[in-house]
Motif scaffolding. Structure first.
Motif, mmCIF file in Angstrom:
data_model
loop_
_atom_site.group_PDB
_atom_site.id
_atom_site.type_symbol
_atom_site.label_atom_id
_atom_site.label_comp_id
_atom_site.label_asym_id
_atom_site.label_seq_id
_atom_site.Cartn_x
_atom_site.Cartn_y
_atom_site.Cartn_z
ATOM 1 N N GLY A 1 32.414 23.752 32.321
ATOM 2 C CA GLY A 1 31.647 24.331 33.427
ATOM 3 C C GLY A 1 31.639 25.846 33.386
ATOM 4 N N LEU A 2 32.819 26.423 33.080
ATOM 5 C CA LEU A 2 32.904 27.877 32.985
ATOM 6 C C LEU A 2 32.049 28.403 31.833
ATOM 7 N N SER A 3 32.031 27.684 30.716
ATOM 8 C CA SER A 3 31.221 28.096 29.559
ATOM 9 C C SER A 3 29.728 28.053 29.889
ATOM 10 N N ILE A 4 29.329 26.998 30.595
ATOM 11 C CA ILE A 4 27.913 26.895 30.974
ATOM 12 C C ILE A 4 27.535 28.029 31.917
ATOM 13 N N ALA A 5 28.394 28.298 32.893
ATOM 14 C CA ALA A 5 28.110 29.376 33.842
ATOM 15 C C ALA A 5 28.033 30.728 33.130
ATOM 16 N N MET B 1 39.356 20.272 30.738
ATOM 17 C CA MET B 1 38.173 20.307 29.867
ATOM 18 C C MET B 1 36.898 20.461 30.688
ATOM 19 N N THR B 2 36.836 19.769 31.818
ATOM 20 C CA THR B 2 35.662 19.880 32.682
ATOM 21 C C THR B 2 35.502 21.306 33.198
ATOM 22 N N ILE C 1 44.124 7.571 29.886
ATOM 23 C CA ILE C 1 43.358 8.779 30.215
ATOM 24 C C ILE C 1 44.290 9.814 30.819
ATOM 25 N N ASP C 2 44.243 11.021 30.229
ATOM 26 C CA ASP C 2 45.038 12.140 30.764
ATOM 27 C C ASP C 2 44.147 12.884 31.752
ATOM 28 N N HIS C 3 44.326 12.593 33.025
ATOM 29 C CA HIS C 3 43.456 13.162 34.048
ATOM 30 C C HIS C 3 43.585 14.681 34.132
ATOM 31 N N ALA C 4 44.765 15.196 33.932
ATOM 32 C CA ALA C 4 44.954 16.649 33.978
ATOM 33 C C ALA C 4 44.176 17.330 32.854
#
Length: 335
Positions: free
Chosen positions: A88-92, A83-84, A75-78
């Motif tokens: 989130g920005l797209s939803i906002a 992506m998160t 898993i690439d945490h960065a």
């Protein structure tokens, strides 16, 4: 309106208005229509900006080469955090855009249809498939009806009382105002205000049966003096026949089925099923926009209305050529 918006409005008019080229919500000539057009352009502009931003963000991602991961299942945490944050920005942003659209629509539509006590009132009834137009007056002697044609004075608010006579219709004259349904048993109100003289085409915008597509009307905006002249003429009884053909036609109309369905004020014809024909010769079109008002068109319509507009309520009345010529001459004289 800028040159670009005028070009877009003209192109949209050709699409939305068909052959007419001038029935378009993007070419406003009324107060309410201008507000709605501004709302449309605002929504189009915001959606265009959103589309450009989405494409601008998508293209680099599609073109970027990804280096192979040493551990495919790691898993690439960065990347996950990025992506998160992007989601989130797209939803906002979506919430903000939808909220802005809702508020803009509310503010725009809240101001539509503002009416005053001195507004001109016109009653419009949708029927299958034509429009009955009545001009009320405190004096019953001044009340008159016409069909498929609404005359209004320029610069004055006109309150339209919209009624459905049989099924649900929808009144729409895009250059002047938005849509309003006409529901049997209920009266809806729509206010229009034409800011300049002109002839504006309207259309039923709710499927109402076989001839829904052939249910047009005209709103004719005139300067106040011209409107008053027109209204004065409409209040008069039918013109007296001036020729032998016209007199013969009048007698035929009164004695055949015509007089049982149509009213011609000043004659024995007093039917209420069909349009009032007192001044039919002065109207620009017949059969709710199907034909221009000429003597030939009147004769064709009288001779065989079911072929021209199948399913309408006007029956075929057998007339020999001489009788048809006389009736069409009389109809054309009713100006």
């Amino acid at each position: 309106m800028t040159g670009l918006s005028r070009a877009l409005a003209a192109a949209a008019a050709l699409v939305l208005g068909g052959c007419s080229g001038w029935q378009s919500a993007l070419d406003p000539h009324g107060t309410d229509a201008a507000r709605l057009a501004s709302l449309i352009w605002f929504i189009v502009a915001v959606c265009a900006i959103v589309w450009i931003l989405v494409v601008a963000a998508l293209v680099p991602v599609l073109l970027r080469r990804r280096a192979p991961r040493p551990e495919p299942l790691a898993i690439d945490h960065a990347a996950e955090r990025r992506m998160t944050a992007a989601v989130g920005l797209s939803i906002a942003a979506t919430v903000v855009v939808v909220t802005v659209f809702t508020l803009a629509s509310f503010v725009t539509t809240r101001g539509l249809g503002a009416a005053a006590d001195d507004d001109l009132t016109v009653v419009v009834r949708g029927k299958q498939w034509w429009w009955e137009v009545e001009y009320p007056d405190p004096d019953p002697a001044n009340v008159f009806q016409t069909a498929n044609e609404i005359h209004v004075p320029v610069g004055r608010a006109v309150r339209l009382r919209l009624e459905g006579d049989d099924v649900i219709h929808s009144f729409w004259v895009p250059n002047l105002a938005g849509k309003q349904d006409m529901i049997p048993g209920r009266t809806n109100v729509l206010t229009i205000r034409a800011e300049r003289p002109g002839v504006y085409r309207g259309q039923c915008a709710e499927f109402c049966g076989l001839q829904h597509a052939h249910m047009a009307f005209l709103v004719i905006a005139e300067e106040a003096p011209a409107f008053e002249v027109w209204r004065g003429r409409q209040r008069r009884p039918a013109a007296t026949p001036l020729t032998a053909d016209q007199e013969t036609g009048r007698v035929l109309v009164e004695t055949r089925q015509c007089g049982a369905c149509h009213t011609i004020r000043g004659t024995a014809a007093a039917g209420t099923t069909g349009p009032d024909l007192t001044h039919v010769g002065s109207r620009r079109m017949i059969a709710a926009g199907l034909l221009d008002t000429t003597r030939g068109a009147l004769a064709a319509w009288i001779a065989d209305p079911q072929t021209l507009k199948p399913g309408n309520l006007m029956p075929l009345v057998p007339l020999d050529p001489e009788a048809l010529r006389a009736v069409s001459a009389y109809m054309a004289s009713l100006e």
